[in-house]
Design an enzyme around this catalytic site. Structure first.
Site, short mmCIF file in Angstrom:
data_model
loop_
_atom_site.label_atom_id
_atom_site.label_comp_id
_atom_site.label_asym_id
_atom_site.label_seq_id
_atom_site.Cartn_x
_atom_site.Cartn_y
_atom_site.Cartn_z
CG ASN A 81 15.16 10.08 18.60
OD1 ASN A 81 14.09 9.75 18.08
ND2 ASN A 81 16.28 10.16 17.90
CG HIS A 137 19.75 6.97 15.75
ND1 HIS A 137 19.32 7.81 14.74
CD2 HIS A 137 20.96 6.49 15.35
CE1 HIS A 137 20.24 7.84 13.78
NE2 HIS A 137 21.24 7.04 14.14
CB SER A 191 21.04 4.19 20.71
OG SER A 191 22.15 3.57 20.12
CG ASP A 211 20.37 11.07 15.42
OD1 ASP A 211 19.23 11.07 15.90
OD2 ASP A 211 20.59 11.04 14.19
C1 GRF Z 1 12.86 3.72 13.63
O1 GRF Z 1 13.79 2.96 12.93
C2 GRF Z 1 13.55 4.64 14.59
O2 GRF Z 1 14.78 4.15 15.03
C3 GRF Z 1 13.78 5.86 13.75
O3 GRF Z 1 12.66 5.96 12.93
C4 GRF Z 1 12.10 4.66 12.74
C5 GRF Z 1 10.65 4.76 13.09
O4 GRF Z 1 9.94 3.60 12.77
N1 GRF Z 1 13.97 7.01 14.60
P1 GRF Z 1 8.41 3.46 13.19
O5 GRF Z 1 7.67 4.63 12.57
O6 GRF Z 1 8.32 3.48 14.68
O7 GRF Z 1 7.95 2.17 12.60
#
Ligand code: GRF
Length: 249
Positions: A128, A130, A157, A166
Site C-alpha cells: 500500500n 500512504h 510511505s 496503515d
Molecule cells: C494517495 O494519496 C495514496 O497515498 C492514498 O490514496 C491516494 C490515491 O491517489 N493511499 P491516486 O488515486 O493514486 O491518485
C-alpha cells in the site's frame, strides 16, 4: 512415467519460475494517479518485469478504471454496495483477484478497510502507499493534520499490508520539508509526485525478489530494514523531480 510426463518435468526443472512476467493486480477507488505511474513504469520497462494484469475498483466510475481501460488492461468494477457485509465483499474480491493469479497485489488509493481474512490471504505480497511518514498520521486527512501540527517534515510511505490499518512494515519513504507557505494543495501535490516516484521502485524491488515481508519488518536483500524503511531525502526527491529546492531551507 510416460514420455510426456518426463519431458514436462524436465522443462519445469530448467525454466525457473521467475522467467515469466510477474503478475500484478492493482486495486483503486478513485483517480488512480499512482496506478498511472505504475502503468508508465511498465511501459518503460521499469517495473521489474511485472505486468499489470487487472485493475479492480469498488467504485464503478473510478477514473482509475478508465486509465486501465485506456492502457489495454482488464478493468473490473466490483461495487461494494452490492454486498451485504464486509466479509461477503472481501470474499468476492478474493475470488476476482485470484482468478488473475497475481504475484503481487498493489493498493493504490483503495479506500476500504480490509477484513483479516483478506489480509491473511495475501500477506507478504500486498503493498500500500500512504500519504505520510508512517508511523505518523495513520488514517485519513494526513496533510491537514500535518499542517495543523506545524510539522517540519512530511511525506509518503510504501508498506506491506497487515491487519493493522496503515501499520504494516514500511519499505520506502520519501520525505519533504514543509515550508511556511505550504497549503493542503501544495503539500498534496508534492506528496503525490513523490508517491509516483516511490511506488514503481518498490514494486520493482518486490518483483525482483529483493524486497520481502517478514513479521519483524520488511527485508531488503535479506537485511531487516529500520522501522521507517529506506528513506529518500527531500533533496534527493526534489532533484529527481526537478523541483526547485532551497538548500538553506
Ligand atoms: C494517495 O494519496 C495514496 O497515498 C492514498 O490514496 C491516494 C490515491 O491517489 N493511499 P491516486 O488515486 O493514486 O491518485
Amino acid at each position: 512415467m510416460t514420455n510426456t510426463d518426463y519431458q514436462s518435468d524436465t522443462i519445469r526443472d530448467v525454466v525457473p519460475d521467475h522467467l515469466g512476467a510477474r503478475r500484478i493486480v492493482v486495486l483503486v477507488s478513485g483517480n488512480g494517479s499512482n496506478l498511472q505511474a505504475l502503468i508508465d513504469a511498465q511501459s518503460h520497462d521499469r517495473l521489474g518485469g511485472g505486468e499489470i494484469v487487472a485493475v479492480i475498483s469498488n467504485i464503478a466510475d473510478a477514473y482509475g478504471l478508465k486509465r486501465a481501460h485506456e492502457a489495454g488492461i482488464e478493468a473490473v468494477a466490483l461495487p461494494h454496495r452490492e454486498y451485504d457485509s464486509r466479509e461477503a465483499y472481501d470474499g468476492a474480491l478474493i475470488k476476482v483477484i485470484e482468478r488473475h493469479e497475481p504475484d503481487l497485489i498493489v493498493l493504490a488509493g483503495f479506500m476500504r478497510i480490509l477484513t483479516p481474512r483478506f489480509v491473511q490471504r495475501f500477506l507478504g505480497r500486498m503493498l500500500n502507499i500512504h500519504p505520510s511518514l508512517l508511523p505518523a498520521y495513520q488514517g485519513l486527512n494526513t496533510h491537514a493534520r500535518a499542517l495543523a501540527d506545524g510539522v517540519a517534515s512530511h511525506g509518503c510511505s510504501v508498506h506491506f499490508v497487515t491487519e493493522e490499518l496503515d501499520g504494516g512494515p514500511v519499505v520506502l519513504q520519501a520525505e519533504l520539508q514543509v515550508s511556511a507557505d505550504d497549503t493542503m494543495e501544495t503539500l498534496q501535490e508534492k506528496v503525490r509526485s513523490r508517491e509516483h516516484l516511490l511506488y514503481p521502485i518498490a514494486v520493482q524491488w518486490f518483483l525482483e525478489g529483493r524486497l520481502q515481508f517478514s513479521p519483524d519488518g520488511a527485508k531488503m536483500d535479506g537485511h531487516l530494514l529500520p522501522e521507517h524503511g529506506m528513506r529518500l531525502s527531500h533533496a534527493d526527491a526534489a532533484e529527481e523531480l526537478d523541483e526547485e529546492f532551497d538548500e538553506e531551507s
